[in-house]
Motif scaffolding. Structure first.
Motif, PDB file in Angstrom:
ATOM      1  N   SER A  46       0.319   5.966  -7.300  1.00  0.00           N
ATOM      2  CA  SER A  46      -0.944   6.627  -7.656  1.00  0.00           C
ATOM      3  C   SER A  46      -0.717   8.094  -8.015  1.00  0.00           C
ATOM      4  O   SER A  46      -1.420   8.653  -8.857  1.00  0.00           O
ATOM      5  CB  SER A  46      -1.947   6.510  -6.506  1.00  0.00           C
ATOM      6  OG  SER A  46      -1.529   7.259  -5.379  1.00  0.00           O
ATOM      7  N   ILE A  76      -1.669  -1.660  -8.157  1.00  0.00           N
ATOM      8  CA  ILE A  76      -2.883  -1.180  -7.487  1.00  0.00           C
ATOM      9  C   ILE A  76      -2.980   0.344  -7.560  1.00  0.00           C
ATOM     10  O   ILE A  76      -4.056   0.901  -7.752  1.00  0.00           O
ATOM     11  CB  ILE A  76      -2.913  -1.679  -6.028  1.00  0.00           C
ATOM     12  CG1 ILE A  76      -3.352  -3.141  -6.017  1.00  0.00           C
ATOM     13  CG2 ILE A  76      -3.834  -0.836  -5.152  1.00  0.00           C
ATOM     14  CD1 ILE A  76      -3.351  -3.783  -4.652  1.00  0.00           C
ATOM     15  N   GLY A  77      -1.847   1.026  -7.436  1.00  0.00           N
ATOM     16  CA  GLY A  77      -1.854   2.494  -7.527  1.00  0.00           C
ATOM     17  C   GLY A  77      -2.376   2.978  -8.871  1.00  0.00           C
ATOM     18  O   GLY A  77      -3.206   3.887  -8.940  1.00  0.00           O
ATOM     19  N   GLY A 129       1.777   1.574  -3.558  1.00  0.00           N
ATOM     20  CA  GLY A 129       0.600   2.039  -4.281  1.00  0.00           C
ATOM     21  C   GLY A 129       0.366   3.525  -4.105  1.00  0.00           C
ATOM     22  O   GLY A 129      -0.041   4.228  -5.045  1.00  0.00           O
ATOM     23  N   GLY A 144       1.905  -3.251  -5.470  1.00  0.00           N
ATOM     24  CA  GLY A 144       1.454  -1.921  -5.050  1.00  0.00           C
ATOM     25  C   GLY A 144       1.424  -0.930  -6.191  1.00  0.00           C
ATOM     26  O   GLY A 144       0.492  -0.126  -6.306  1.00  0.00           O
ATOM     27  N   TYR A 163       0.821  -1.216   0.000  1.00  0.00           N
ATOM     28  CA  TYR A 163       0.000   0.000   0.000  1.00  0.00           C
ATOM     29  C   TYR A 163       0.850   1.258   0.000  1.00  0.00           C
ATOM     30  O   TYR A 163       0.451   2.289  -0.545  1.00  0.00           O
ATOM     31  CB  TYR A 163      -0.975  -0.058   1.175  1.00  0.00           C
ATOM     32  CG  TYR A 163      -1.831  -1.281   1.056  1.00  0.00           C
ATOM     33  CD1 TYR A 163      -2.877  -1.337   0.132  1.00  0.00           C
ATOM     34  CD2 TYR A 163      -1.554  -2.433   1.776  1.00  0.00           C
ATOM     35  CE1 TYR A 163      -3.613  -2.479  -0.051  1.00  0.00           C
ATOM     36  CE2 TYR A 163      -2.302  -3.590   1.607  1.00  0.00           C
ATOM     37  CZ  TYR A 163      -3.332  -3.604   0.679  1.00  0.00           C
ATOM     38  OH  TYR A 163      -4.055  -4.754   0.489  1.00  0.00           O
ATOM     39  N   LEU A 210      -4.630   4.654   0.244  1.00  0.00           N
ATOM     40  CA  LEU A 210      -3.521   3.729   0.462  1.00  0.00           C
ATOM     41  C   LEU A 210      -2.640   4.139   1.632  1.00  0.00           C
ATOM     42  O   LEU A 210      -2.066   3.279   2.307  1.00  0.00           O
ATOM     43  CB  LEU A 210      -2.691   3.606  -0.819  1.00  0.00           C
ATOM     44  CG  LEU A 210      -3.439   2.962  -1.997  1.00  0.00           C
ATOM     45  CD1 LEU A 210      -2.587   2.973  -3.256  1.00  0.00           C
ATOM     46  CD2 LEU A 210      -3.863   1.535  -1.669  1.00  0.00           C
TER      47      LEU A 210
END
Length: 511
Positions: free
Chosen positions: A100, A150-151, A96, A147, A93, A433
């Motif tokens: 992001s 996911i980001g 991420g 991560g 996270y 996150l």
């Protein structure tokens, strides 16, 4: 406005009543394919807790925790308290969060599809590294690549869904992301239940199967059309209009097209969206982009989903019973999202958020009371009370699944104007996150320190967020995405903040 140049005003009048179109096969297929990105997020949430309770995994990478787990009389709340084990879950996270923020400019410049593909490829690499891991550093590198995936995915997919969906069904179609997330969680729970019997290598299969949704996300990103909003923002007006006509099922899309063109002209005049988003005119959206994702995590849901098997084992459930219980919560979360999809565009966002909050507060308090009175440092919960705890946790998950689960993503993705939409979603994902990282890293220590009080800690936060929604979040049901600015100007609190704010201060000269 620098140098006296003309600054476009964006969407200056409401045309919502002129919007036409219907739900087409094209838009449904595009939304379903894009929403697969949510299954990646969900699969990881669900898989982490199960893997971290498997003996083969613990013995190889976290031998101290494995040894501690074997001692039945260890303090129940503290047997899994290990920062290395927490780092395995939470490192993803943190990666991420950083990715992001990088994904925002990429999504704006190269399109929503580009970020979806980047997310899928990164996750594919991460899943491969994790499945083949032979030492902790390789395991953590794989988690970091997951991560990154996911980001990018969480930044691009909700925006893609909001822009593709027709106004009257935007809430329901946007929730395809959350539905895919919950399906990913449930699938992960089922996988863990099967692989925990394959000692000592079952954990490799659990982590490696993350490559399946990653592959689907990558292929999906390459096959779905780009959103008309993105195409028009990039200057491809004719192509954007053709896509809009296709996904709306009609050639009469002039009103929506004009709104998008107006919004894109303003968007293209702004060269520094992250700087622009800090301006007074974007204050309401910025506040929601920070508070909505933070509150979503502070419900405590991720703690239950991350560590459900660990949590239930700590309460005295056997290994199989713990995985059964976490599979049950995953199934409840998945089914409750369907409730939200069916009602969000009828009842509205506020009703679901407030009613869900009240039910979650009640459930957290009940669990805290039971654990406080009946579950001490070393004794186990009786079978009767264990069943009650699982039922109440399922009711908590049910409430989350129709409220803060999907709407924590839906609301921020639909409220930003086009010029700051990618930047706004980047902030939403980064905050989500960041808090996920903090809670994931701290939860096992908090459980050890607060014991049953951990549930009261989250109940207090849910109380705060429910009050926040009641007073500060206007209803966005049925409002076109490019006309969202008008609801803030009418809101009792935000209209005073926006009074006198300039329409746009950033310009093509980057001032």
């Amino acid at each position: 406005m620098a140098g006296g140049s003309f600054a476009p005003a964006g969407v200056s009048k409401q045309r919502a009543e002129l919007y036409q179109g219907r739900v087409t096969v094209s838009v449904i297929i595009s939304c379903v394919v894009a929403a697969v990105g949510g299954s990646i997020f969900g699969y990881d949430i669900g898989i982490s807790g199960g893997v971290t309770s498997m003996n083969g995994f613990l013995e190889k990478f976290f031998h101290t925790v494995y040894e501690r787990k074997q001692h039945a009389h260890e303090n129940n709340y503290c047997k899994y308290n290990n920062q290395g084990l927490a780092a395995f879950t939470s490192s993803l996270y943190l990666a991420g969060l950083v990715s992001s923020l990088v994904a925002g400019p990429i999504t704006r410049t190269y399109g929503r599809r580009a970020s979806i593909v980047c997310g899928g490829v990164s996750f594919l690499i991460g899943a491969t590294l994790n499945a083949a891991a032979v030492q902790l550093s390789m395991l953590l590198l794989g988690r970091i690549m997951l991560g990154v995936g996911i980001g990018f995915g969480n930044q691009a997919v909700p925006v893609y869904l909001s822009e593709m969906a027709p106004t009257h069904l935007r809430g329901a179609l946007n929730m395809m992301f959350q539905l895919a997330t919950t399906l990913g969680i449930f699938t992960a729970n089922m996988v863990n239940f099967a692989t925990q019997k394959l000692d000592p290598w079952g954990w490799r299969l659990s982590l490696g199967l993350a490559a399946v949704p990653a592959f689907l996300m990558t292929v999906g990103g390459l096959t779905v059309p780009e959103t008309p909003n993105c195409l028009i923002e990039q200057g491809q007006k004719e192509k954007g209009k053709k896509v809009l006509e296709k996904i709306r099922g009609t050639r009469n899309v002039n009103a929506e097209f004009e709104d998008i063109v107006d919004a894109s002209e303003l968007a293209n005049s702004i060269k520094h969206p992250f700087r622009n988003i800090l301006q007074k005119r974007n204050r309401p959206q910025l506040v929601m982009a920070i508070f909505m994702p933070a509150f979503q995590i502070l419900t405590g849901i991720n703690s239950i989903l991350f560590y459900a098997p660990v949590l239930f084992q700590s309460m005295g459930f056997g290994g199989n019973a713990a995985l059964y219980s976490s599979a049950l919560t995953g199934a409840v979360l998945c089914s409750s999202t369907l409730i939200s999809i069916a009602t969000v565009d009828k009842l509205g966002r506020r009703v679901l958020l407030i009613s869900g909050g009240i039910q979650m507060i009640t459930c957290q308090v009940i669990v805290a009371i039971i654990l406080g009175l009946k579950f001490g440092g070393t004794e186990q919960l009786s079978k009767g009370y264990s069943v009650v705890v699982v039922v109440v946790i399922c009711l908590f998950v049910l409430a989350f699944g129709w409220s803060w689960g999907p709407l924590g993503w839906t609301v921020p993705s639909e409220i930003f104007p086009l010029e700051t939409r990618s930047a706004g979603q980047s902030i939403t994902v980064a905050v989500n996150l960041l808090f996920t990282f903090i809670i994931a890293q701290a939860f096992l220590s908090l459980l050890c320190t607060f014991k049953f009080g951990i549930f009261l800690f989250f109940a207090a936060w849910i109380t705060v967020m429910t009050i926040f929604v009641y007073f500060f979040l206007p209803e966005t049901k049925g409002v076109p995405i490019e006309e969202m600015i008008f609801i803030w100007r009418k809101h009792w609190f935000w209209k005073s903040i926006l009074h006198g704010a300039p329409e746009a201060d950033d310009s093509s000269e980057g001032s």
